[in-house]
Design a protein around this motif. Structure first.
Motif: not given
Length: 158
Positions: A57-65
């Motif tokens: 996976g990766d550490d990216s987050v969506d617009s809600n964090g």
């Protein structure tokens, strides 16, 4: 008496010209092969990075964090038994979410697009040789590079 000048090449001159052409052709082939190996090396390195991201996976987050790309390992709680599990569910259980405990588990792929392979199977490097995938101890995915043998340097490095 007229003198004719011989405008033809001698046998030695012909051999020298052919030798020079052969040397230039050989050098060109070596240069082209190095360029092809450089491209394949970079494509394989990029493919390995994408496979790593698909697994971990990766550490990216969506617009809600919220982080939402946990990879195969995060979703399944284990490493895939084969790299093909990144593109095909097989017998893995389907993703389900327990609202009471706010936890999900199961296959939520495809984790890796088959388009990254450029026509080469996902479990093969850019020389069309199978990656060596090991999940024992520290998990590893290895390409043996241009020469297809363990060790090496440059584009033949593992």
């Amino acid at each position: 008496m007229s003198h004719q000048k011989n405008s033809g090449m001698t046998l030695i001159e012909i051999i020298m010209v052919l030798l020079l052409i052969s040397i230039l052709a050989g050098t060109t082939v070596v240069s082209i092969n190095r360029g092809v190996d450089a491209q394949r090396f970079e494509e394989t390195r990029r493919k390995l990075e994408l496979i790593k991201s698909a697994i971990l996976g990766d550490d990216s987050v969506d617009s809600n964090g919220q982080r939402n790309r946990f990879g195969y390992h995060g979703d399944m709680g284990r490493l895939p038994g084969a790299l093909a599990r990144l593109t095909s569910q097989g017998s893995d259980p389907t993703w389900s979410f327990d609202t009471m405990y706010a936890i999900g588990v199961g296959w939520r792929g495809s984790y890796l697009s088959t388009e990254i392979s450029g026509g080469i199977a996902i479990d093969k490097d850019s020389w069309n040789r199978a990656f060596v995938y090991s999940t024992g101890g520290d998990a590893t995915i290895t390409s043996y590079g241009a020469d297809g043998a363990a060790g090496g340097s440059g584009y033949s490095s593992d």
